[in-house]
Scaffold this active site. Structure first.
Site, PDB file in Angstrom:
ATOM      1  N   ASP A 143      35.518  27.850  55.114  1.00 62.50           N
ATOM      2  CA  ASP A 143      35.656  28.790  56.433  1.00 62.50           C
ATOM      3  C   ASP A 143      35.764  30.491  55.538  1.00 62.50           C
ATOM      4  OD1 ASP A 143      35.283  30.169  58.861  1.00 62.50           O
ATOM      5  OD2 ASP A 143      37.839  29.206  59.349  1.00 62.50           O
ATOM      6  N   GLU A 193      36.829  38.445  60.260  1.00 62.86           N
ATOM      7  CA  GLU A 193      36.315  38.141  60.948  1.00 62.86           C
ATOM      8  C   GLU A 193      37.577  36.735  62.022  1.00 62.86           C
ATOM      9  OE1 GLU A 193      35.120  33.958  62.422  1.00 62.86           O
ATOM     10  OE2 GLU A 193      36.164  33.391  60.926  1.00 62.86           O
ATOM     11  N   GLU A 194      38.931  36.141  61.201  1.00 59.33           N
ATOM     12  CA  GLU A 194      39.721  35.127  61.312  1.00 59.33           C
ATOM     13  C   GLU A 194      40.460  36.467  62.446  1.00 59.33           C
ATOM     14  OE1 GLU A 194      39.512  32.438  61.220  1.00 59.33           O
ATOM     15  OE2 GLU A 194      38.994  31.660  59.435  1.00 59.33           O
ATOM     16  N   ASP A 240      28.489  29.811  58.245  1.00 66.50           N
ATOM     17  CA  ASP A 240      29.977  29.724  58.345  1.00 66.50           C
ATOM     18  C   ASP A 240      30.673  27.722  58.658  1.00 66.50           C
ATOM     19  OD1 ASP A 240      32.389  30.241  58.721  1.00 66.50           O
ATOM     20  OD2 ASP A 240      32.373  31.669  60.946  1.00 66.50           O
ATOM     21  N   HIS A 328      40.413  25.275  60.113  1.00 62.68           N
ATOM     22  CA  HIS A 328      41.611  26.230  60.476  1.00 62.68           C
ATOM     23  C   HIS A 328      42.977  25.024  59.594  1.00 62.68           C
ATOM     24  CE1 HIS A 328      40.755  29.332  63.202  1.00 62.68           C
ATOM     25  NE2 HIS A 328      39.936  29.664  61.877  1.00 62.68           N
TER      26      HIS A 328
END
Length: 389
Positions: A143, A193-194, A240, A328
């Protein structure tokens, strides 16, 4: 990336994409066998493509700068004919309040040398290179360090074929032919992106939102084939959460299902030729090849493609559902990558891009290179069978 969301698809866009699909020519098995393999470049400790990205890469930090330097230097030193440009913006976040954080998208292109900026339709391969702020120390290998490394491998592997094809076109007087489609390749390494706190429309996709808006409002010169940089994206392919074993990638959008089928076909062909080394439990990464129109819903996963898709860009989203278990968490690091799967995604994407760019007959060949490698890895006496699609 966020949980599934809802979106409507544009029928005119569907018709436009169908016209692109109709001119798609399959690449030969011999060419697939000759495609370069990354191998040691994906070593998590010493790999020249992957290992420098296995660090924290939070926007506005030294790790982000290291990642930027790695990507930009790779192209400047190894692929000088690929243009490298930056799209810079700043924004506040829920965690930083009034402090402006820099977000820097890296845009890499390889266009035919004779083509004007507004006349090139580009296959656009995309991954984000930033990492999440929390948990502290988060690496984000799937990621999306690994997808970034995959795209660097694809660019390097395409270069000789592109150079040969375009030189031949110039020699044959085909360069600038108004009846010949002008195609290029574009790689976007997107920043921000996060989410910094909780995924919302304003706390996520910082780089993608800014770039999509900028390209949508920046016109090309009058009489160009494409009205702006956004319009020149032939297909937006977003990678992704790729790099763990046994991924399952659904086909999310009916209007680009034809492209999904091309990706699935490429995976199947590479497996049939024993050119992939992973062994997914289901036999395939892309199981929706035969999905019917009636089976598509309006749900999808929010990710960097959303600001582009909302402006009419055709999108192929390569993200697994369900998400990998390391998503995550601090376990999303190099040690939890399945390197065979990483290499195979790089090869499938390379094959898809080479086929898209019509590089049949233009890729350099080394007789027996791929066959010898597979033979050594498998062992001469092993039965040459694999689970197929």
């Amino acid at each position: 990336m966020a949980p599934p969301f809802m979106c409507s698809l544009l029928f005119p866009l569907f018709l436009a994409v169908l016209s692109i699909a109709s001119g798609y020519t399959p690449i030969s098995d011999d060419t697939l066998k000759s495609l370069p393999v990354a191998n040691d470049d994906f070593n998590i400790e010493t790999g020249s493509l992957l290992s420098p990205l296995l660090i924290t890469r939070v926007p506005g930090t030294g790790g982000q700068v290291e990642a930027q330097n790695h990507i930009a230097s790779f192209f400047q030193e190894n692929l000088p004919e690929w243009s490298v440009s930056w799209h810079n913006t700043t924004d506040t976040t829920p965690l930083t309040e009034d402090e402006e954080i820099p977000f820097q998208n890296i845009i890499v292109r390889r266009d035919p040398p004779w083509a004007a900026e507004g006349d090139v339709g580009r296959l656009t391969l995309v991954a984000h290179y930033d990492s999440k702020v929390e948990p502290e120390g988060f690496i984000g290998a799937i990621d999306s360090a690994a997808p970034c490394a995959m795209l660097m491998h694809v660019a390097r592997s395409l270069e000789e074929g592109l150079k040969h094809m375009w030189a031949e076109m110039e020699e044959n007087g085909e360069a600038g032919d108004p009846f010949t489609e002008v195609k290029g390749v574009q790689i976007l390494f997107l920043d921000g992106e996060e989410a910094w706190e909780t995924w919302t429309r304003t706390d996520s996709l910082y780089g993608a939102r800014s770039l999509a808006e900028y390209w949508d409002t920046t016109p090309h010169a009058a009489m160009s084939a494409y009205r702006n940089p956004l319009n020149s994206i032939s297909l937006f392919v977003l990678l992704d959460l790729l790099g763990t074993a046994n991924p399952r990638i659904p086909s999310y959008f009916q209007n680009t299902h034809w492209a999904y089928k091309k990706y699935a076909s490429m995976e199947s062909r590479l497996r049939n030729l024993h050119l992939l080394t992973s062994k997914p439990a289901s036999g395939t990464f892309l199981p929706d090849k035969d999905k019917k129109a009636s089976d598509f819903s309006r749900g999808f996963v929010e990710d960097d493609h959303v600001p582009f898709m909302r402006r009419g860009v055709p999108v192929l989203h390569l993200i697994p559902t369900p998400f990998p278990s390391v998503w995550h968490t601090l376990e999303d690091d190099g040690e939890h990558l399945d390197i065979d799967t990483v290499k195979d995604w790089a090869q499938i994407t390379l094959g898809f891009a080479a086929e898209w760019m019509d590089l049949e007959g233009h890729m350099p060949t080394t007789k027996g290179r791929r066959a010898d490698r597979v033979q050594v890895e498998r062992g001469a006496d092993e039965p040459k069978t694999k689970t197929e699609l």
